[in-house]
Scaffold this motif. Structure first.
Motif, PDB file in Angstrom:
ATOM      1  N   ILE A 283      37.503  24.715  -2.127  1.00  0.00           N
ATOM      2  CA  ILE A 283      36.641  24.257  -3.207  1.00  0.00           C
ATOM      3  C   ILE A 283      35.843  25.369  -3.594  1.00  0.00           C
ATOM      4  O   ILE A 283      35.400  25.597  -3.714  1.00  0.00           O
ATOM      5  N   ASP A 284      34.826  25.690  -2.747  1.00  0.00           N
ATOM      6  CA  ASP A 284      33.998  26.949  -2.649  1.00  0.00           C
ATOM      7  C   ASP A 284      35.219  28.369  -3.161  1.00  0.00           C
ATOM      8  O   ASP A 284      33.876  29.441  -3.443  1.00  0.00           O
ATOM      9  N   LYS A 285      35.906  28.435  -2.712  1.00  0.00           N
ATOM     10  CA  LYS A 285      36.891  29.240  -3.498  1.00  0.00           C
ATOM     11  C   LYS A 285      37.216  29.353  -4.448  1.00  0.00           C
ATOM     12  O   LYS A 285      37.767  31.137  -5.263  1.00  0.00           O
ATOM     13  N   LEU A 286      36.730  28.741  -4.944  1.00  0.00           N
ATOM     14  CA  LEU A 286      37.823  28.500  -6.592  1.00  0.00           C
ATOM     15  C   LEU A 286      36.683  29.443  -7.290  1.00  0.00           C
ATOM     16  O   LEU A 286      35.215  28.952  -7.694  1.00  0.00           O
ATOM     17  N   GLU A 287      37.551  29.611  -8.301  1.00  0.00           N
ATOM     18  CA  GLU A 287      36.723  30.607  -9.411  1.00  0.00           C
ATOM     19  C   GLU A 287      37.163  30.232 -10.946  1.00  0.00           C
ATOM     20  O   GLU A 287      38.581  29.737 -11.005  1.00  0.00           O
ATOM     21  N   TYR A 288      36.235  29.729 -11.869  1.00  0.00           N
ATOM     22  CA  TYR A 288      35.891  29.539 -12.984  1.00  0.00           C
ATOM     23  C   TYR A 288      35.875  29.843 -14.396  1.00  0.00           C
ATOM     24  O   TYR A 288      35.217  30.822 -14.616  1.00  0.00           O
ATOM     25  N   LEU A 289      36.979  30.249 -14.740  1.00  0.00           N
ATOM     26  CA  LEU A 289      36.862  30.633 -15.827  1.00  0.00           C
ATOM     27  C   LEU A 289      36.910  30.494 -16.888  1.00  0.00           C
ATOM     28  O   LEU A 289      36.035  31.280 -17.695  1.00  0.00           O
ATOM     29  N   ASP A 290      36.072  28.765 -17.445  1.00  0.00           N
ATOM     30  CA  ASP A 290      35.525  28.516 -18.083  1.00  0.00           C
ATOM     31  C   ASP A 290      34.995  27.420 -17.333  1.00  0.00           C
ATOM     32  O   ASP A 290      35.349  26.137 -17.009  1.00  0.00           O
ATOM     33  N   GLU A 291      34.475  27.013 -18.256  1.00  0.00           N
ATOM     34  CA  GLU A 291      33.118  25.682 -17.308  1.00  0.00           C
ATOM     35  C   GLU A 291      33.749  24.554 -18.147  1.00  0.00           C
ATOM     36  O   GLU A 291      33.684  23.410 -16.725  1.00  0.00           O
ATOM     37  N   LYS A 292      34.443  24.387 -18.752  1.00  0.00           N
ATOM     38  CA  LYS A 292      35.528  22.976 -19.547  1.00  0.00           C
ATOM     39  C   LYS A 292      36.417  22.916 -18.378  1.00  0.00           C
ATOM     40  O   LYS A 292      36.775  21.653 -17.892  1.00  0.00           O
ATOM     41  N   GLN A 293      36.943  23.956 -17.380  1.00  0.00           N
ATOM     42  CA  GLN A 293      37.964  23.557 -16.029  1.00  0.00           C
ATOM     43  C   GLN A 293      37.184  22.796 -15.293  1.00  0.00           C
ATOM     44  O   GLN A 293      37.617  21.855 -14.327  1.00  0.00           O
ATOM     45  N   LYS A 294      35.891  22.977 -14.930  1.00  0.00           N
ATOM     46  CA  LYS A 294      35.018  22.457 -13.755  1.00  0.00           C
ATOM     47  C   LYS A 294      34.917  20.520 -13.552  1.00  0.00           C
ATOM     48  O   LYS A 294      35.442  20.029 -15.222  1.00  0.00           O
ATOM     49  N   TYR A 319      48.905  29.252  -7.087  1.00  0.00           N
ATOM     50  CA  TYR A 319      48.915  28.777  -5.801  1.00  0.00           C
ATOM     51  C   TYR A 319      48.072  27.567  -6.028  1.00  0.00           C
ATOM     52  O   TYR A 319      47.369  27.482  -6.848  1.00  0.00           O
ATOM     53  N   VAL A 320      48.789  26.241  -5.712  1.00  0.00           N
ATOM     54  CA  VAL A 320      48.599  25.029  -5.673  1.00  0.00           C
ATOM     55  C   VAL A 320      47.532  24.206  -4.952  1.00  0.00           C
ATOM     56  O   VAL A 320      47.917  24.119  -3.957  1.00  0.00           O
ATOM     57  N   PHE A 321      46.533  23.476  -5.561  1.00  0.00           N
ATOM     58  CA  PHE A 321      45.222  22.564  -4.094  1.00  0.00           C
ATOM     59  C   PHE A 321      46.198  21.091  -4.626  1.00  0.00           C
ATOM     60  O   PHE A 321      45.627  20.601  -6.001  1.00  0.00           O
ATOM     61  N   LEU A 322      45.978  20.068  -4.145  1.00  0.00           N
ATOM     62  CA  LEU A 322      46.591  19.328  -4.234  1.00  0.00           C
ATOM     63  C   LEU A 322      45.646  17.801  -3.787  1.00  0.00           C
ATOM     64  O   LEU A 322      45.272  17.773  -2.049  1.00  0.00           O
ATOM     65  N   GLN A 339      39.333  36.735  -0.016  1.00  0.00           N
ATOM     66  CA  GLN A 339      40.238  36.520  -0.965  1.00  0.00           C
ATOM     67  C   GLN A 339      39.485  34.569  -1.649  1.00  0.00           C
ATOM     68  O   GLN A 339      38.750  34.004  -1.249  1.00  0.00           O
ATOM     69  N   ALA A 340      40.259  34.913  -3.226  1.00  0.00           N
ATOM     70  CA  ALA A 340      39.484  33.833  -3.680  1.00  0.00           C
ATOM     71  C   ALA A 340      40.461  33.503  -4.969  1.00  0.00           C
ATOM     72  O   ALA A 340      41.706  33.649  -4.602  1.00  0.00           O
ATOM     73  N   TYR A 341      40.717  31.721  -4.970  1.00  0.00           N
ATOM     74  CA  TYR A 341      41.451  31.849  -5.779  1.00  0.00           C
ATOM     75  C   TYR A 341      40.806  31.457  -7.796  1.00  0.00           C
ATOM     76  O   TYR A 341      39.612  30.049  -8.033  1.00  0.00           O
TER      77      TYR A 341
END
Length: 381
Positions: A283-294, A319-322, A339-341
């Protein structure tokens, strides 16, 4: 990972993952990325073969891996003692001795990890103290824990080498293994940092020299760092082996069953804590291009059911996280050598997913990721 085994005992059956996650098959559409917890083969024990005085030289072949003593408990008995014990009792004592020897081996390896890896790298400034603390944790602090069990087993051993009752010792000692919660929870982050540091030529050179040295027994540093976890998952098997050879009317029967229940509870707690730690790590490695994705369901996740790579026939990867309540598609990126996602499009809540059960083997599919189920993949879909 598997440690080499030359022990002349029947190998124990495989144990399940401490993480207990739903892990896709290796050749399916989604491939498990994180390290899974696997059982280790029983460690071999035999003395290091001595080399001939004149044949040892720097130009000689690499030194063979050091092996520990492979003497079985029954081989230390005299003939009269063997005749006085039943076959079942000999097997019971062998199982108890195997547990004792395993504790001794573990203690030696924990000391070795500090002496041969941690301290030299710190002294030579190959890694900083902070980095080494992150990778090694409090590894050597567990030495007294296992020395206590070894001492108790020694006190319970009679002059003839037999142990009458081991159950009370285990019931008292096993709850102390909860101390490993923090260490096991940190393993994912520790492994990631170690892999990153291996890109450094000095670290790479040092670890390679260690690997080629006799003390390593051909095991890399991570093998030593992972030995406590492999020992944890072996305890239920060792206890069940002792129980299997214990007579029904023996006072240890009920207590051993209680001990097995205790260790299973300990492993369950460590599993839960480790799963939460792994979930938060990604979760800490996730990056969001748009606030709506959060999505609050991402931050609130406590379990990561599975994760891995989807790749289409053109080689494009996602890369997929379930997580427990939401599916997140990402693109792997590198930020300052880490590494980030990067989240790809909008995460999909589990209740909005449409699932189709595909037959195993070749599948004709539409869509950009049909290549994940190509003709060359005979795996489970």
């Amino acid at each position: 990972l598997q440690e080499p085994s030359n022990k002349r005992v029947r190998p124990l059956s495989r144990v399940t993952s401490l993480a207990n996650l739903i892990s896709p098959v290796r050749n399916g559409a989604v491939r498990r990325f994180g390290q899974t917890i696997q059982s280790f083969a029983l460690r071999g024990d035999s003395k290091s073969p001595g080399c001939a005085q004149k044949s040892c030289s720097r130009s000689a072949a690499p030194t063979p891996p050091k092996r520990r003593n492979s003497v079985l408990w029954s081989e230390m008995l005299d003939v009269n003692m063997k005749e006085s014990l039943s076959t079942k009792e000999i097997k019971r004592q062998e199982a108890i001795y195997e547990m004792s020897r395993g504790e001794q081996d573990l203690i030696e390896d924990l000391k070795l990890a500090r002496k041969a890896y941690h301290d030299p790298m710190l002294k030579l400034s190959i890694m900083s103290e902070e980095e080494l603390t992150h990778i090694f944790g409090d590894l050597d602090s567990y030495i007294p824990l296992h020395e206590d069990l070894l001492a108790s087993l020694g006190e319970a051993t009679k002059p003839d080498g037999t142990v009458e009752q081991i159950g009370p010792i285990l019931v008292k000692w096993l709850p102390r293994l909860h101390a490993y919660k923090g260490y096991c929870s940190n393993q994912l982050a520790a492994k990631a940092l170690l892999d990153q540091k291996k890109q450094d030529r000095r670290v790479q050179d040092f670890l390679q020299r260690c690997l080629e040295s006799p003390f390593s027994r051909k095991l890399d540093l991570w093998s030593f760092l992972d030995i406590p976890r492999s020992r944890l998952v072996k305890y239920p098997l060792l206890l069940k082996e002792i129980l299997r050879h214990t007579p029904k009317d023996h006072p240890d029967i009920q207590i051993l069953e209680e001990a097995i229940s205790i260790i299973q509870g300990v492993l369950s707690d460590i599993n839960l804590k480790k799963g939460e730690s792994e979930c938060q790590y990604y979760i800490d490695k996730l990056e969001y291009l748009d606030e709506k994705q959060k999505d609050p369901r991402i931050e609130g996740s406590k379990a990561l059911l599975c994760h891995g790579e989807l790749k289409n026939k053109n080689g494009h990867k996602l890369y997929v996280f379930l997580f427990q309540d939401i599916l997140v598609l990402t693109r792997p990126v590198t930020r300052n050598e880490r590494q980030a996602y990067q989240v790809y499009r909008q995460p999909i809540p589990v209740q909005e997913l449409l699932l189709e059960d595909l037959q195993d083997g070749d599948v004709k599919m539409g869509g950009s990721f049909r290549g994940a189920f190509g003709n060359s993949d005979k795996g489970m879909n």
